[in-house]
Write an enzyme that holds these catalytic residues in place. Structure first.
Site, PDB file in Angstrom:
ATOM      1  N   GLU A 154       0.840  -1.196   0.000  1.00  0.00           N
ATOM      2  CA  GLU A 154       0.000   0.000   0.000  1.00  0.00           C
ATOM      3  C   GLU A 154       0.881   1.255   0.000  1.00  0.00           C
ATOM      4  OE1 GLU A 154      -3.297   0.458  -0.465  1.00  0.00           O
ATOM      5  OE2 GLU A 154      -2.529   2.483  -0.564  1.00  0.00           O
ATOM      6  N   LYS A 157      -0.808   7.849   1.645  1.00  0.00           N
ATOM      7  CA  LYS A 157      -0.161   8.736   2.622  1.00  0.00           C
ATOM      8  C   LYS A 157      -1.198   9.147   3.656  1.00  0.00           C
ATOM      9  CE  LYS A 157       0.732  11.913  -0.541  1.00  0.00           C
ATOM     10  NZ  LYS A 157       0.309  11.285  -1.801  1.00  0.00           N
ATOM     11  N   LYS A 210       7.887  -1.809  -2.114  1.00  0.00           N
ATOM     12  CA  LYS A 210       7.418  -0.927  -1.038  1.00  0.00           C
ATOM     13  C   LYS A 210       8.595  -0.376  -0.228  1.00  0.00           C
ATOM     14  CE  LYS A 210       4.870   1.087   1.971  1.00  0.00           C
ATOM     15  NZ  LYS A 210       4.126   2.299   1.688  1.00  0.00           N
ATOM     16  N   ILE A 256      12.054  17.651  -0.711  1.00  0.00           N
ATOM     17  CA  ILE A 256      13.377  18.260  -0.495  1.00  0.00           C
ATOM     18  C   ILE A 256      13.258  19.515   0.375  1.00  0.00           C
ATOM     19  CG2 ILE A 256      14.555  17.267  -2.511  1.00  0.00           C
ATOM     20  CD1 ILE A 256      14.153  20.080  -3.877  1.00  0.00           C
ATOM     21  N   TYR A 257      12.249  19.541   1.244  1.00  0.00           N
ATOM     22  CA  TYR A 257      12.167  20.648   2.212  1.00  0.00           C
ATOM     23  C   TYR A 257      13.075  20.352   3.394  1.00  0.00           C
ATOM     24  CZ  TYR A 257       8.499  23.704   0.551  1.00  0.00           C
ATOM     25  OH  TYR A 257       7.801  24.638  -0.148  1.00  0.00           O
ATOM     26  N   GLY A 259      14.047  20.334   7.193  1.00  0.00           N
ATOM     27  CA  GLY A 259      13.125  20.345   8.328  1.00  0.00           C
ATOM     28  C   GLY A 259      13.643  19.551   9.503  1.00  0.00           C
ATOM     29  N   GLY A 263       9.231  11.332  10.337  1.00  0.00           N
ATOM     30  CA  GLY A 263       8.737  10.459  11.405  1.00  0.00           C
ATOM     31  C   GLY A 263       7.650   9.590  10.832  1.00  0.00           C
ATOM     32  N   CYS A 266       5.836   4.692   9.076  1.00  0.00           N
ATOM     33  CA  CYS A 266       6.420   3.919   7.970  1.00  0.00           C
ATOM     34  C   CYS A 266       7.921   4.157   7.751  1.00  0.00           C
ATOM     35  CB  CYS A 266       5.655   4.212   6.685  1.00  0.00           C
ATOM     36  SG  CYS A 266       3.974   3.594   6.765  1.00  0.00           S
ATOM     37  N   LYS A 327       3.137  14.700  10.745  1.00  0.00           N
ATOM     38  CA  LYS A 327       2.950  15.545   9.559  1.00  0.00           C
ATOM     39  C   LYS A 327       1.533  16.092   9.594  1.00  0.00           C
ATOM     40  CE  LYS A 327       1.454  12.043   6.247  1.00  0.00           C
ATOM     41  NZ  LYS A 327       1.662  11.499   4.935  1.00  0.00           N
TER      42      LYS A 327
HETATM   43  N1  LIG Z   1      -0.069   4.037   8.077  1.00  0.00           N
HETATM   44  C1  LIG Z   1       0.372   4.240   6.841  1.00  0.00           C
HETATM   45  O1  LIG Z   1       0.461   5.382   6.342  1.00  0.00           O
HETATM   46  C2  LIG Z   1       0.793   3.079   5.971  1.00  0.00           C
HETATM   47  C3  LIG Z   1       0.963   3.260   4.595  1.00  0.00           C
HETATM   48  C4  LIG Z   1       1.337   2.168   3.815  1.00  0.00           C
HETATM   49  C5  LIG Z   1       1.571   0.932   4.409  1.00  0.00           C
HETATM   50  N2  LIG Z   1       1.436   0.786   5.756  1.00  0.00           N
HETATM   51  C6  LIG Z   1       1.654  -0.542   6.332  1.00  0.00           C
HETATM   52  O2  LIG Z   1       0.372  -1.124   6.575  1.00  0.00           O
HETATM   53  C7  LIG Z   1       0.412  -1.925   7.761  1.00  0.00           C
HETATM   54  C8  LIG Z   1      -0.650  -1.469   8.739  1.00  0.00           C
HETATM   55  O3  LIG Z   1      -0.317  -0.150   9.154  1.00  0.00           O
HETATM   56  P1  LIG Z   1      -1.357   0.780   9.944  1.00  0.00           P
HETATM   57  O4  LIG Z   1      -0.723   2.116  10.039  1.00  0.00           O
HETATM   58  O5  LIG Z   1      -2.702   0.644   9.337  1.00  0.00           O
HETATM   59  O6  LIG Z   1      -1.348   0.057  11.377  1.00  0.00           O
HETATM   60  P2  LIG Z   1      -2.324   0.310  12.603  1.00  0.00           P
HETATM   61  O7  LIG Z   1      -1.541   0.044  13.810  1.00  0.00           O
HETATM   62  O8  LIG Z   1      -3.022   1.620  12.447  1.00  0.00           O
HETATM   63  O9  LIG Z   1      -3.452  -0.834  12.438  1.00  0.00           O
HETATM   64  C9  LIG Z   1      -3.210  -2.189  12.591  1.00  0.00           C
HETATM   65  C10 LIG Z   1      -4.481  -2.835  13.125  1.00  0.00           C
HETATM   66  O10 LIG Z   1      -4.328  -4.252  13.099  1.00  0.00           O
HETATM   67  C11 LIG Z   1      -5.014  -4.774  14.236  1.00  0.00           C
HETATM   68  N3  LIG Z   1      -4.575  -6.149  14.491  1.00  0.00           N
HETATM   69  C12 LIG Z   1      -3.409  -6.597  15.017  1.00  0.00           C
HETATM   70  N4  LIG Z   1      -3.404  -7.941  15.082  1.00  0.00           N
HETATM   71  C13 LIG Z   1      -4.595  -8.366  14.579  1.00  0.00           C
HETATM   72  C14 LIG Z   1      -5.187  -9.633  14.373  1.00  0.00           C
HETATM   73  N5  LIG Z   1      -4.549 -10.780  14.721  1.00  0.00           N
HETATM   74  N6  LIG Z   1      -6.417  -9.694  13.850  1.00  0.00           N
HETATM   75  C15 LIG Z   1      -7.078  -8.577  13.514  1.00  0.00           C
HETATM   76  N7  LIG Z   1      -6.564  -7.323  13.680  1.00  0.00           N
HETATM   77  C16 LIG Z   1      -5.342  -7.227  14.207  1.00  0.00           C
HETATM   78  C17 LIG Z   1      -4.673  -3.785  15.329  1.00  0.00           C
HETATM   79  O11 LIG Z   1      -5.583  -3.877  16.420  1.00  0.00           O
HETATM   80  C18 LIG Z   1      -4.798  -2.454  14.579  1.00  0.00           C
HETATM   81  O12 LIG Z   1      -6.110  -1.928  14.653  1.00  0.00           O
HETATM   82  C19 LIG Z   1       1.846  -1.838   8.271  1.00  0.00           C
HETATM   83  O13 LIG Z   1       2.592  -2.905   7.760  1.00  0.00           O
HETATM   84  C20 LIG Z   1       2.340  -0.527   7.679  1.00  0.00           C
HETATM   85  O14 LIG Z   1       3.731  -0.500   7.526  1.00  0.00           O
HETATM   86  C21 LIG Z   1       1.029   1.826   6.553  1.00  0.00           C
END
Ligand SMILES: NC(=O)c1ccc[n+]([C@@H]2O[C@H](COP(=O)([O-])OP(=O)(O)OC[C@H]3O[C@@H](n4cnc5c(N)ncnc54)[C@H](O)[C@@H]3O)[C@@H](O)[C@H]2O)c1
Length: 441
Positions: A154, A157, A210, A256-257, A259, A263, A266, A327
């Site tokens: 995924e 952002k 990714k 390229i800002y 700052g 954080g 990801c 952010k």
């Molecule tokens: N947040 C972002 O901007 C973003 C963007 C791209 C990819 N990702 C990737 O996507 C993944 C998820 O990230 P996120 O930010 O959504 O995480 P998050 O912590 O917001 O959500 C994860 C959810 O999974 C649930 N969970 C954990 N174990 C579980 C299980 N056994 N059964 C059901 N639910 C369960 C948790 O309770 C939580 O609600 C990560 O690998 C992250 O690196 C995140």
């Protein structure tokens, strides 16, 4: 299509809601009963622009459901997405315990042919582990059900997640199954109507894509911060240098800002995980290691400027902070530079007054819970009174063009530390401010 999304956080909830918006019947599953109870009452546990309206609409239309019962959700599903967290493990690698626990549950619960999609960010080779875990459970059940494992990283952002998901730059699909490729193309077709955004590849390349994307973006940020630090030493202005290099199409203006560093949930963990993946495969990823080191140091540059101005001991000084989230556009504070900067100032005896449009609860309840001497306020100008300086840490739109006269009258003295280089166009020195920014003396 009938879809299950496991993990209802930033990625799972947004993906599930957007699939429902396109007419699919989606069940979002989470292990956290409080989260599911809230969602079933129409309370959205995270802030993401446009998400609440879309969730409520699709729940009302009976396209979107929330449950903790994975087995029931899987009964009618053709496709199941794994969107649980992959946090940083103690050794820096991605912690796969949640992904593999979900794979195990899928193997125990599935009742018909399934396409299992890894949407979580996972190291190369994870799809093989997911496949083996599901197969082990099916074998234990004596079941010969078929399933495919697909990698679909995924790229959304936070802060623009709905827009990114509804109109993706690309949809990367890694699989060796023609059946799964066809189904995934059908699922994503409504999101790619204006042009083909579907990029099909082998599973390992999709998993690697990714990490490579996040490492590239983090590299641009650390590169520019390093240039900014050199600019400061040699008497150049990083803002002007940014414009000078960004005009070259091969470089571009984005990311390229100068700052206070990157954080979020990801970049920090994915950059670290990539160096670990390289190490495990006997490769020393020097550049990517340096990207992380530069960022760690960068988070404290603004704190150092404050120390240079006010002294090592900050007892008796109060700093007003604008922006806590990592952010703009999100309440997410994971690895936010604000955490590091505030802790550094408080450790030196300072008092903090903080304002953020969305992240105050996150700060209070989790990320700055243990930190004393912070007062949270609900209006941005309320932090100014009795503060010795204003410190800008997150570039929310409402901070972009503030009333500088009010800032000047309210602060004890007109001092601004700009951790996001937002005010360099305002000639603040001519307005009587002491103005400190990144990449300029
Ligand atoms: N947040 C972002 O901007 C973003 C963007 C791209 C990819 N990702 C990737 O996507 C993944 C998820 O990230 P996120 O930010 O959504 O995480 P998050 O912590 O917001 O959500 C994860 C959810 O999974 C649930 N969970 C954990 N174990 C579980 C299980 N056994 N059964 C059901 N639910 C369960 C948790 O309770 C939580 O609600 C990560 O690998 C992250 O690196 C995140």
């Amino acid at each position: 299509m009938n879809i299950t999304v496991i993990g209802s956080g930033y990625v799972g909830l947004v993906s599930g809601t957007c699939f429902a918006e396109m007419g699919n019947r989606v069940t979002c599953v989470d292990i956290d009963p409080v989260k599911i109870e809230k969602l079933n009452k129409g309370i959205i546990p995270i802030f993401e622009p446009g998400l609440e309206t879309m969730v409520l609409k699709n729940v009302k239309n009976e396209n979107l459901f929330f449950t903790i019962a994975l087995d029931k959700a899987l009964q009618n599903s053709e496709i199941v997405f794994i969107a649980v967290g992959t946090p940083m493990g103690e050794d820096g690698s991605a912690d796969l315990q949640y992904v593999l626990a979900v794979a195990k549950s899928i193997g125990q619960s599935m009742q018909k042919r399934l396409i299992v999609v890894d949407k979580s960010t996972v190291p190369v080779g994870t799809a093989d582990k997911v496949k083996a875990t599901i197969q082990k459970e099916l074998d234990a059940r004596g079941s010969d059900l078929e399933f495919d494992v697909v990698s679909n990283p995924e790229f959304l952002k936070e802060g623009a997640a709905i827009a990114d998901f509804m109109k993706p730059d690309r949809v990367v699909i890694g699989t060796d199954s023609d059946y799964a490729t066809e189904k995934m193309k059908q699922l994503y077709h409504p999101f790619c109507m204006s042009r083909d955004r579907f990029i099909s590849m082998d599973i390992r390349s999709a998993e690697m894509t990714k990490y490579a994307a996040n490492a590239m973006l983090a590299t641009k940020i650390s590169f520019m911060n390093e240039i900014a630090n050199i600019c400061e030493k040699v008497g150049a202005d990083a803002n002007q240098v940014r414009i000078g290099i960004g005009s070259d199409k091969r470089i571009g203006y984005s990311f390229i800002y100068p700052g206070a560093g990157y954080g979020g949930s990801c970049f920090p963990k994915d950059v670290k995980a990539l160096t670990k993946i390289a190490k495990e495969n006997c490769y020393n990823a020097q550049l990517i290691t340096a990207v992380e080191q530069v960022n760690d140091a960068q988070k404290l540059v603004i704190a150092q400027k404050i120390v240079t101005r006010f002294g090592e001991d900050l007892t008796g000084f109060t700093f007003g902070i604008w922006g806590l989230s990592f952010k703009p556009g999100t309440d997410d504070m994971r690895e936010a530079p604000s955490i590091y900067i505030i802790k550094e100032l408080v450790n030196r005896g300072a008092k903090i007054k903080a304002y953020d449009p969305k992240a105050i609860d996150e700060a209070k309840e989790h990320y700055l819970k243990e930190v004393q001497n912070i007062t949270y306020v609900t209006s941005k100008y309320d932090i100014l009174k009795d503060s010795d300086a204003l410190v800008l840490l997150t570039e929310w739109k409402e901070f972009r063009s503030p009333n500088f006269e009010e800032i000047k009258t309210q602060l004890k003295a007109p001092v601004i530390f700009d951790g996001r280089n937002q005010y360099n166009m305002f000639s603040l020195e001519k307005k009587g401010f002491e103005y400190y920014q990144i990449g300029k003396k």
